[in-house]
Design a protein around this motif. Structure first.
Motif, PDB file in Angstrom:
ATOM      1  N   VAL A   1      -0.699   9.659   5.706  1.00 36.86           N
ATOM      2  CA  VAL A   1      -0.459   8.911   6.957  1.00 36.86           C
ATOM      3  C   VAL A   1      -1.678   8.872   7.866  1.00 36.86           C
ATOM      4  N   GLY A   2      -2.830   9.382   7.398  1.00 42.53           N
ATOM      5  CA  GLY A   2      -3.999   9.540   8.268  1.00 42.53           C
ATOM      6  C   GLY A   2      -4.489   8.264   8.911  1.00 42.53           C
ATOM      7  N   GLY A   3      -4.283   7.128   8.250  1.00 41.21           N
ATOM      8  CA  GLY A   3      -4.752   5.865   8.801  1.00 41.21           C
ATOM      9  C   GLY A   3      -3.640   4.946   9.262  1.00 41.21           C
ATOM     10  N   LEU A   4      -2.463   5.493   9.509  1.00 40.04           N
ATOM     11  CA  LEU A   4      -1.293   4.659   9.793  1.00 40.04           C
ATOM     12  C   LEU A   4      -1.460   3.815  11.051  1.00 40.04           C
ATOM     13  N   GLU A   5      -2.113   4.365  12.061  1.00 38.67           N
ATOM     14  CA  GLU A   5      -2.269   3.615  13.305  1.00 38.67           C
ATOM     15  C   GLU A   5      -3.065   2.320  13.089  1.00 38.67           C
ATOM     16  N   THR A   6      -4.024   2.345  12.174  1.00 35.49           N
ATOM     17  CA  THR A   6      -4.795   1.134  11.900  1.00 35.49           C
ATOM     18  C   THR A   6      -3.917   0.058  11.275  1.00 35.49           C
ATOM     19  N   PHE A   7      -3.000   0.456  10.416  1.00 33.42           N
ATOM     20  CA  PHE A   7      -2.064  -0.506   9.838  1.00 33.42           C
ATOM     21  C   PHE A   7      -1.177  -1.100  10.928  1.00 33.42           C
ATOM     22  N   PHE A   8      -0.743  -0.253  11.869  1.00 31.98           N
ATOM     23  CA  PHE A   8       0.076  -0.751  12.978  1.00 31.98           C
ATOM     24  C   PHE A   8      -0.711  -1.732  13.848  1.00 31.98           C
TER      25      PHE A   8
ATOM     26  N   VAL B   1       0.846  -1.184   0.000  1.00 33.41           N
ATOM     27  CA  VAL B   1       0.000   0.000   0.000  1.00 33.41           C
ATOM     28  C   VAL B   1       0.887   1.240   0.000  1.00 33.41           C
ATOM     29  N   LEU B   2       0.685   2.097  -0.989  1.00 34.66           N
ATOM     30  CA  LEU B   2       1.372   3.384  -1.046  1.00 34.66           C
ATOM     31  C   LEU B   2       0.382   4.465  -0.628  1.00 34.66           C
ATOM     32  N   ASP B   3       0.651   5.116   0.473  1.00 35.86           N
ATOM     33  CA  ASP B   3      -0.187   6.094   1.161  1.00 35.86           C
ATOM     34  C   ASP B   3      -1.391   5.412   1.793  1.00 35.86           C
ATOM     35  N   THR B   4      -1.585   5.663   3.075  1.00 35.10           N
ATOM     36  CA  THR B   4      -2.772   5.139   3.738  1.00 35.10           C
ATOM     37  C   THR B   4      -3.989   5.930   3.278  1.00 35.10           C
ATOM     38  N   PRO B   5      -5.191   5.377   3.381  1.00 33.46           N
ATOM     39  CA  PRO B   5      -6.381   6.225   3.293  1.00 33.46           C
ATOM     40  C   PRO B   5      -6.329   7.307   4.368  1.00 33.46           C
ATOM     41  N   THR B   6      -7.230   8.259   4.287  1.00 30.07           N
ATOM     42  CA  THR B   6      -7.085   9.488   5.068  1.00 30.07           C
ATOM     43  C   THR B   6      -7.395   9.343   6.553  1.00 30.07           C
ATOM     44  N   ASP B   7      -8.070   8.255   6.947  1.00 28.27           N
ATOM     45  CA  ASP B   7      -8.401   8.099   8.366  1.00 28.27           C
ATOM     46  C   ASP B   7      -8.437   6.614   8.725  1.00 28.27           C
ATOM     47  N   ASP B   8      -8.676   6.351  10.002  1.00 28.29           N
ATOM     48  CA  ASP B   8      -8.651   4.970  10.485  1.00 28.29           C
ATOM     49  C   ASP B   8      -9.799   4.138   9.913  1.00 28.29           C
ATOM     50  N   GLU B   9     -10.971   4.741   9.776  1.00 23.50           N
ATOM     51  CA  GLU B   9     -12.136   4.000   9.295  1.00 23.50           C
ATOM     52  C   GLU B   9     -11.941   3.514   7.864  1.00 23.50           C
TER      53      GLU B   9
END
Length: 267
Positions: free
Chosen positions: A131-138, A93-101
């Motif tokens: 990076v808006g949804g990075l925490e969800t990937f983590f 994935v290149l660039d996360t979506p904008t938020d966690d949802e």
């Protein structure tokens, strides 16, 4: 009788035009997502996933464009692009979506619908639309790679994450299935840290916000280097002059005409 025939044909003509108008309006409505028009110029692309938060277009055998939305003060609700590469049940994935949802939706789509494991996520620069949804990937134990410059800028802007990112300097090579994907820094433009993704098998570039859709404005220039922008994109085009797919950070995907337009816009 002649008048009657003329009236009948006139009515049929109006009916034909009305049906065409209705069809055109229906086609336009199909592309509206909560007030934001989402377009694509690639004839072989299809929408394979669609909610109010996230769209996924399949652009080729292994390339998908994910689109999520960011509310901004200056530009309203903005559609933001990322690229998904899938090969041999592995994904990048290149660039996360904008938020966690919306990020959770993308992760679920890849794992459940595509039966693939996301090996890594790579933000192409330090802005929130990357990076808006990075925490969800983590949360799903998906590692993140970013340039040392991106990591430094995130820290300088107070962005703190639960896990550290893995840094690289100017280039990164990633194994996706039995193929390789490349992430490379070509110079400053939209930001000083913007990098570009490339997947040779499908000849696909993810330019991120360094690349503009055709006819776009210059957009957010808060962290931009306008003087260097065109030259940076020239370097990119010189390296990949025959790219078939080019995905910008916002707007319509296409081919190398996006590189040409961006060069001209900032020269």
């Amino acid at each position: 009788m002649a008048k009657f025939i003329i009236v009948v044909f006139s009515f049929l003509g109006l009916l034909f035009v009305s049906c065409n108008d209705a069809t055109n309006k229906r086609n336009q409505t199909d592309q509206l997502v909560v007030g934001q028009t989402v377009k694509t110029s690639l004839a072989d692309s299809t929408i394979v996933y669609k909610t109010d938060n996230l769209l996924v277009h399949r652009l080729s055998n292994h390339i998908y464009q994910h689109i999520s939305f960011l509310n901004t003060n200056d530009f309203g609700r903005v559609a933001c692009n990322g690229m998904l590469v899938v090969k041999e049940n592995e994904a990048l994935v290149l660039d996360t979506p904008t938020d966690d949802e919306s990020s959770l939706e993308l992760i679920n789509y890849v794992t459940k619908n595509l039966n693939s494991k996301i090996k890594v996520v790579v933000p192409t620069h330090f802005h929130g639309d990357c990076v808006g949804g990075l925490e969800t990937f983590f949360e799903y134990n998906i590692p993140a790679y970013a340039s040392h410059s991106t990591i430094e800028l995130l820290g300088a802007n107070g962005k703190v994450f639960s896990k550290p990112m893995i840094g690289f300097t100017d280039s990164l090579v990633l194994d996706i299935g039995n193929e390789k994907a490349y992430v490379e820094y070509f110079g400053e433009g939209h930001t000083k840290d913007n990098v570009v993704g490339y997947f040779p098998l499908d000849n696909a570039i993810f330019g991120g916000c360094l690349i503009k859709e055709v006819d776009a404005s210059k957009g957010n220039l808060e962290d931009a280097n306008i003087m260097a922008w065109s030259n940076t994109v020239r370097k990119l085009k010189q390296k990949y002059p025959t790219a078939k797919i080019v995905i910008p950070g916002h707007g319509i995907a296409g081919g190398t005409e996006l590189l040409d337009y961006t060069i001209k816009l900032f020269q």
